[in-house]
Motif scaffolding. Sequence first.
Motif, mmCIF file in Angstrom:
data_model
loop_
_atom_site.group_PDB
_atom_site.id
_atom_site.type_symbol
_atom_site.label_atom_id
_atom_site.label_comp_id
_atom_site.label_asym_id
_atom_site.label_seq_id
_atom_site.Cartn_x
_atom_site.Cartn_y
_atom_site.Cartn_z
ATOM 1 N N SER A 36 34.717 -17.799 83.727
ATOM 2 C CA SER A 36 33.933 -18.604 84.675
ATOM 3 C C SER A 36 34.091 -20.104 84.437
ATOM 4 O O SER A 36 33.393 -20.911 85.048
ATOM 5 C CB SER A 36 32.451 -18.212 84.595
ATOM 6 O OG SER A 36 32.249 -16.911 85.107
ATOM 7 N N GLY A 37 34.983 -20.486 83.532
ATOM 8 C CA GLY A 37 35.243 -21.904 83.292
ATOM 9 C C GLY A 37 34.131 -22.616 82.547
ATOM 10 O O GLY A 37 33.880 -23.809 82.779
ATOM 11 N N LEU A 38 33.482 -21.915 81.620
ATOM 12 C CA LEU A 38 32.331 -22.476 80.918
ATOM 13 C C LEU A 38 32.645 -22.927 79.490
ATOM 14 O O LEU A 38 31.733 -23.373 78.784
ATOM 15 C CB LEU A 38 31.197 -21.449 80.884
ATOM 16 C CG LEU A 38 30.682 -20.971 82.242
ATOM 17 C CD1 LEU A 38 29.586 -19.931 82.069
ATOM 18 C CD2 LEU A 38 30.172 -22.141 83.077
ATOM 19 N N VAL A 39 33.876 -22.826 79.056
ATOM 20 C CA VAL A 39 34.230 -23.137 77.668
ATOM 21 C C VAL A 39 35.038 -24.428 77.631
ATOM 22 O O VAL A 39 36.172 -24.489 78.125
ATOM 23 C CB VAL A 39 35.030 -21.988 77.027
ATOM 24 C CG1 VAL A 39 35.296 -22.291 75.549
ATOM 25 C CG2 VAL A 39 34.278 -20.666 77.162
ATOM 26 N N GLY A 40 34.448 -25.474 77.065
ATOM 27 C CA GLY A 40 35.120 -26.767 76.998
ATOM 28 C C GLY A 40 34.518 -27.649 75.925
ATOM 29 O O GLY A 40 33.627 -27.228 75.174
ATOM 30 N N PRO A 41 34.969 -28.891 75.814
ATOM 31 C CA PRO A 41 34.542 -29.773 74.721
ATOM 32 C C PRO A 41 33.073 -30.169 74.764
ATOM 33 O O PRO A 41 32.548 -30.659 73.772
ATOM 34 C CB PRO A 41 35.456 -30.996 74.873
ATOM 35 C CG PRO A 41 35.934 -30.945 76.288
ATOM 36 C CD PRO A 41 36.015 -29.506 76.642
ATOM 37 N N ARG A 42 32.394 -29.963 75.896
ATOM 38 C CA ARG A 42 30.964 -30.276 75.959
ATOM 39 C C ARG A 42 30.112 -29.004 76.027
ATOM 40 O O ARG A 42 28.956 -29.056 76.421
ATOM 41 C CB ARG A 42 30.677 -31.176 77.167
ATOM 42 C CG ARG A 42 31.186 -32.601 76.971
ATOM 43 C CD ARG A 42 30.970 -33.462 78.205
ATOM 44 N NE ARG A 42 31.302 -34.837 77.921
ATOM 45 C CZ ARG A 42 30.436 -35.852 77.904
ATOM 46 N NH1 ARG A 42 29.164 -35.645 78.182
ATOM 47 N NH2 ARG A 42 30.822 -37.085 77.633
ATOM 48 N N SER A 43 30.699 -27.884 75.614
ATOM 49 C CA SER A 43 30.002 -26.603 75.655
ATOM 50 C C SER A 43 29.435 -26.256 74.281
ATOM 51 O O SER A 43 30.154 -26.302 73.282
ATOM 52 C CB SER A 43 30.949 -25.489 76.097
ATOM 53 O OG SER A 43 31.517 -25.755 77.361
ATOM 54 N N THR A 44 28.163 -25.887 74.258
ATOM 55 C CA THR A 44 27.512 -25.433 73.030
ATOM 56 C C THR A 44 27.121 -23.974 73.190
ATOM 57 O O THR A 44 26.394 -23.612 74.121
ATOM 58 C CB THR A 44 26.254 -26.255 72.725
ATOM 59 O OG1 THR A 44 26.615 -27.628 72.505
ATOM 60 C CG2 THR A 44 25.537 -25.724 71.484
ATOM 61 N N PHE A 45 27.607 -23.147 72.269
ATOM 62 C CA PHE A 45 27.275 -21.729 72.258
ATOM 63 C C PHE A 45 26.412 -21.449 71.035
ATOM 64 O O PHE A 45 26.877 -21.570 69.897
ATOM 65 C CB PHE A 45 28.551 -20.886 72.237
ATOM 66 C CG PHE A 45 29.384 -21.057 73.475
ATOM 67 C CD1 PHE A 45 29.098 -20.333 74.626
ATOM 68 C CD2 PHE A 45 30.429 -21.969 73.510
ATOM 69 C CE1 PHE A 45 29.842 -20.508 75.784
ATOM 70 C CE2 PHE A 45 31.186 -22.148 74.654
ATOM 71 C CZ PHE A 45 30.883 -21.420 75.807
ATOM 72 N N ALA A 46 25.158 -21.108 71.279
ATOM 73 C CA ALA A 46 24.239 -20.885 70.171
ATOM 74 C C ALA A 46 24.571 -19.590 69.448
ATOM 75 O O ALA A 46 24.813 -18.555 70.077
ATOM 76 C CB ALA A 46 22.801 -20.850 70.680
ATOM 77 N N HIS A 47 24.599 -19.679 68.128
ATOM 78 C CA HIS A 47 24.684 -18.571 67.174
ATOM 79 C C HIS A 47 26.118 -18.198 66.808
ATOM 80 O O HIS A 47 26.561 -18.504 65.718
ATOM 81 C CB HIS A 47 23.886 -17.353 67.659
ATOM 82 C CG HIS A 47 22.483 -17.690 68.016
ATOM 83 N ND1 HIS A 47 21.586 -18.157 67.076
ATOM 84 C CD2 HIS A 47 21.832 -17.694 69.203
ATOM 85 C CE1 HIS A 47 20.434 -18.415 67.668
ATOM 86 N NE2 HIS A 47 20.569 -18.154 68.962
ATOM 87 N N GLY A 48 26.846 -17.468 67.632
ATOM 88 C CA GLY A 48 28.230 -17.132 67.303
ATOM 89 C C GLY A 48 28.380 -16.391 65.984
ATOM 90 O O GLY A 48 29.376 -16.586 65.272
ATOM 91 N N ILE A 49 27.434 -15.532 65.661
ATOM 92 C CA ILE A 49 27.472 -14.839 64.370
ATOM 93 C C ILE A 49 28.563 -13.776 64.356
ATOM 94 O O ILE A 49 29.325 -13.652 63.393
ATOM 95 C CB ILE A 49 26.106 -14.195 64.065
ATOM 96 C CG1 ILE A 49 25.014 -15.260 64.007
ATOM 97 C CG2 ILE A 49 26.158 -13.420 62.752
ATOM 98 C CD1 ILE A 49 23.617 -14.679 63.957
#
Length: 431
Positions: A256-269
């Motif tokens: 969906s084009g949501l991954v970039g240099p201003r994207s924050t993904f919480a947790h990622g465990i």
Amino acid sequence: MRARILSFNADPGDGDTPLEGSVSYFADGVLWWAEGVVQAVGDYTELAPHLPADASVIDHRDKLVMPGFIDSHVHYVQLEIMASYGRQLLDWLNEYTFPEECRFAQREHAEQMADVFLDELMRVGTTTAQVFCSSHPASTDAFFSAAQRRDLCMLAGKVLMDRHAPEALTDDTYGGIRDSERLISDWHGTARLGYSVTPRFAPTSTRAQLDAAGGLLRNDPSLWLQTHLSENLGELDWVAELFPGSRDYLAVYEESGLVGPRSTFAHGIHLDDEMRARLAERSANIAFCPSSNLFLGSGLFDRAGARAQGLNLTLASDIGAGTDLSGLATLKAAYQVGQLRGTPLTAWAGFHDLTRGNAVSLSLDDRIGSLTPGRDADFVVIDLFASPLLARRMGRTQSLAEELFTLMMLGDDRAIYETWAGGRLQHRRQT
């Protein structure tokens, strides 16, 4: 302001000794600001003769001054469900989070809680945060209005959620996007504010809504994106059921084009090396939320492994599942998680991550995160002797590194003597 002054020029690394040139420290320093902007920082004896003759000097020589703390992932609408007992992520959402967020449909309640939340942030020395509001546009208006009155640097966004939530919280697939567009027009780039497009997480948004959120980012690359990723094993199974055509959880967002240099993904465990490499390739960042991860039993984040793959990391409280808004408490929990994984966090790395490191990963380092000329005057004044036990332990320290680690382990809100943001005194501890 005359005080001990500590700031970071670069990532100090994870060794016991910081990398050369990464730390700027003045045992008797001066911080000079005007009109909300840092003018000069340096040794007092060298800089004092160059200060304006009419400059007033605040004497805090017994205190330590650092850049304001930054929280990369926090829900202001969950403040009053902190310390709710005994649930993991999906049960937590249904039993505590969703009922609480329904209250924010009322503008009066949202306004009251925005002020309470910002009072708490100032009390613990956090001058910037990336904030989840509720799915109600009024909750976002209330938050931005409160932050603007205080001249704070804040990122926030209305939650997008068009399925798998109570009717009172779900928005129309495209109606939520239209609400976001209006909020972006009203608030993004106003004063010191920025807008984060905010799908809660993949299970509560249809593909159509995620695609539309990606459209917002393509139309304006200056926007931020915040959501959740791979926090809980049950969540991973649910995502796989809902998006059977995607190869993994991260791919749902990539498509969906949501991954970039201003994207924050919480947790990622629960990410494998290949997923972390894809995040690093796109310069996205993971918000490490140690107290929340421990409280919900979500798992132990592999900070060292993520850094080894060049993944941008931030530190966050994740209130309300987190147990404390204080950045000091977040550092303590991050150290404990690191110990359990055999890679304890040093004080140098911790305080860098909480200030300049978070600013860099959030693309805010041209404005905040360090005490250098031209940056906004956001800083905290720290009392290293704020409690009897802290004072006794500080009396035994023999280096700045020991002092910082002691502060990281024993410090709490009492250690924050003053909080300044935009050059304005926002909080002073009541003694």
